[in-house]
Design a protein around this motif. Structure first.
Motif, PDB file in Angstrom:
ATOM      1  N   LYS A   1      52.898  32.450  14.952  1.00  0.00           N
ATOM      2  CA  LYS A   1      53.704  33.646  15.003  1.00  0.00           C
ATOM      3  C   LYS A   1      54.441  34.312  13.657  1.00  0.00           C
TER       4      LYS A   1
ATOM      5  N   GLY B   1      59.196  36.809  24.022  1.00  0.00           N
ATOM      6  CA  GLY B   1      58.394  36.343  23.218  1.00  0.00           C
ATOM      7  C   GLY B   1      57.730  37.286  22.274  1.00  0.00           C
ATOM      8  N   ILE B   2      56.865  36.948  21.538  1.00  0.00           N
ATOM      9  CA  ILE B   2      56.360  38.012  20.475  1.00  0.00           C
ATOM     10  C   ILE B   2      54.795  37.469  20.664  1.00  0.00           C
TER      11      ILE B   2
ATOM     12  N   ARG C   1      54.323  30.824  27.014  1.00  0.00           N
ATOM     13  CA  ARG C   1      54.699  29.567  26.753  1.00  0.00           C
ATOM     14  C   ARG C   1      56.082  29.259  26.027  1.00  0.00           C
ATOM     15  N   THR C   2      56.563  30.453  25.145  1.00  0.00           N
ATOM     16  CA  THR C   2      57.738  30.194  24.467  1.00  0.00           C
ATOM     17  C   THR C   2      59.163  30.160  25.059  1.00  0.00           C
TER      18      THR C   2
ATOM     19  N   ASP D   1      57.117  41.797  32.722  1.00  0.00           N
ATOM     20  CA  ASP D   1      55.977  42.566  32.877  1.00  0.00           C
ATOM     21  C   ASP D   1      54.799  41.750  33.886  1.00  0.00           C
TER      22      ASP D   1
ATOM     23  N   GLY E   1      56.712  42.009  25.412  1.00  0.00           N
ATOM     24  CA  GLY E   1      56.346  42.632  26.667  1.00  0.00           C
ATOM     25  C   GLY E   1      54.850  42.696  26.609  1.00  0.00           C
TER      26      GLY E   1
ATOM     27  N   HIS F   1      53.506  42.341  19.326  1.00  0.00           N
ATOM     28  CA  HIS F   1      53.736  42.979  20.857  1.00  0.00           C
ATOM     29  C   HIS F   1      55.056  42.428  21.554  1.00  0.00           C
TER      30      HIS F   1
ATOM     31  N   THR G   1      57.450  35.856  30.582  1.00  0.00           N
ATOM     32  CA  THR G   1      56.859  34.417  30.700  1.00  0.00           C
ATOM     33  C   THR G   1      56.064  34.025  29.454  1.00  0.00           C
TER      34      THR G   1
HETATM   35  C1  F6R Z   1      55.119  37.640  28.596  1.00  0.00           C
HETATM   36  C2  F6R Z   1      55.095  38.912  27.255  1.00  0.00           C
HETATM   37  C3  F6R Z   1      54.461  38.454  26.342  1.00  0.00           C
HETATM   38  C4  F6R Z   1      54.665  36.876  25.448  1.00  0.00           C
HETATM   39  C5  F6R Z   1      53.993  37.109  24.264  1.00  0.00           C
HETATM   40  C6  F6R Z   1      54.027  35.553  23.441  1.00  0.00           C
HETATM   41  O1  F6R Z   1      55.939  38.010  29.499  1.00  0.00           O
HETATM   42  O2  F6R Z   1      55.627  39.691  27.653  1.00  0.00           O
HETATM   43  O3  F6R Z   1      54.813  39.338  25.357  1.00  0.00           O
HETATM   44  O4  F6R Z   1      56.094  37.174  25.350  1.00  0.00           O
HETATM   45  O5  F6R Z   1      52.556  37.140  24.500  1.00  0.00           O
HETATM   46  O6  F6R Z   1      53.375  34.470  24.658  1.00  0.00           O
HETATM   47  P1  F6R Z   1      53.801  33.256  24.313  1.00  0.00           P
HETATM   48  O7  F6R Z   1      55.048  32.702  24.524  1.00  0.00           O
HETATM   49  O8  F6R Z   1      52.977  32.498  25.254  1.00  0.00           O
HETATM   50  O9  F6R Z   1      53.063  32.955  22.840  1.00  0.00           O
END
Ligand code: F6R
Length: 272
Positions: free
Chosen positions: A201, A132-133, A38-39, A67, A140, A138, A36
């Protein structure tokens, strides 16, 4: 490991959507693992577009959520289950029985996590895991110091992640725990697509791609994955020291078929 740098967010998403679409054309019962945040939003919008245009059909596709927050019911507006429902599932023809979610209110956590792992195995494993990261590397909810061979389990959310996800209300974090696929679970996916956009990022991308493999930067484990794709926009790629090299390799990738054809036409004609 493939490092794909695109000029902007839209092109980055287009690249990921193109890969998923091609994979689906080869295997219509594709199994997706879905992050999930934003990315990946643009990627999910791209998949919806393909569905609406009649180019992609999800009736045989299976999806696993990556997750979930512990303590939130699936229909809670902040749950990842309802997020994926809202931004993707309700817009495509995926069958409800092919959607798997980690339960934010499991009766027994360990059993639930083991069952989730079993389900993934039963469908033959995840073909494409979308990630995403976090700014701390991290993937997940596997925060730094997570075991690099971990399986689906409960984790404590860090203050950093709670703040990034807007979950600190009046100094109180709600919720404090989560369930997440483990790093070992993610590593068993056929292909991993890690998406990163934005300058915040860039450090995490640099450390994951060019730093040592370490539990301090969970995404760095993807260096060991045989089919990991880091798809970044220019901002997220801005701290990569070998940016030009990655672009060169990527630009030549599509030309390899033509090159091999030419080589076979010229076989036997080369004089030393
Ligand atoms: C979400 C998840 C997280 C996001 C990460 C980046 O399911 O597992 O690892 O991918 O926190 O979040 P955004 O994309 O909102 O910057």
């Amino acid at each position: 490991m493939e490092i794909i740098i695109k000029a902007n967010y839209d092109l980055m998403c287009e690249e990921a959507v193109g890969f998923i679409h091609k994979s689906w054309q080869k295997k219509t019962n594709l199994v997706l693992g879905l992050a999930t945040g934003r990315t990946p939003l643009g990627v999910y919008q791209g998949l919806i577009r393909l569905f609406e245009e009649g180019q992609m059909d999800f009736s045989e596709v299976t999806a696993f959520g990556l997750d979930e927050y512990l303590g939130l019911e699936a229909n809670h507006p902040e749950s990842f289950a309802s997020y994926l429902e809202k931004i993707l599932y309700q817009h495509i023809n995926i069958k409800p029985e092919n959607i798997f979610r980690l339960d934010g209110f499991p009766e027994e956590i360990e059993n639930h996590c083991q069952e989730y792992e079993n389900r993934i195995k039963q469908v033959g494993g995840i073909d494409i895991q979308i990630l995403g990261i976090g700014t701390n590397g991290h993937i997940g909810f596997n925060e730094p110091s997570s075991s690099l061979s971990s399986r689906t389990r409960i984790k404590t959310l860090t203050r950093e992640t709670l703040a990034a996800n807007g979950l600190i209300v009046k100094e109180k974090a709600i919720p404090r725990y989560c369930l997440t696929m483990g790093i070992g679970t993610i590593m068993e996916s056929g292909t991993v697509i890690l998406l990163a956009s934005g300058r915040d990022k860039s450090r995490a991308i640099h450390e994951s791609v060019e730093g040592p493999i370490t539990a301090a930067v969970p995404a760095s484990i993807l260096q060991l994955h045989p089919r990991a794709k880091f798809i970044c926009d220019e901002d997220a790629a801005s701290e990569l020291t070998k940016k030009d090299y990655y672009k060169w390799v990527y630009d030549h990738k599509d030309k390899v078929d033509g090159y091999l054809k030419k080589l076979s036409q010229n076989r036997g004609r080369t004089k030393i």
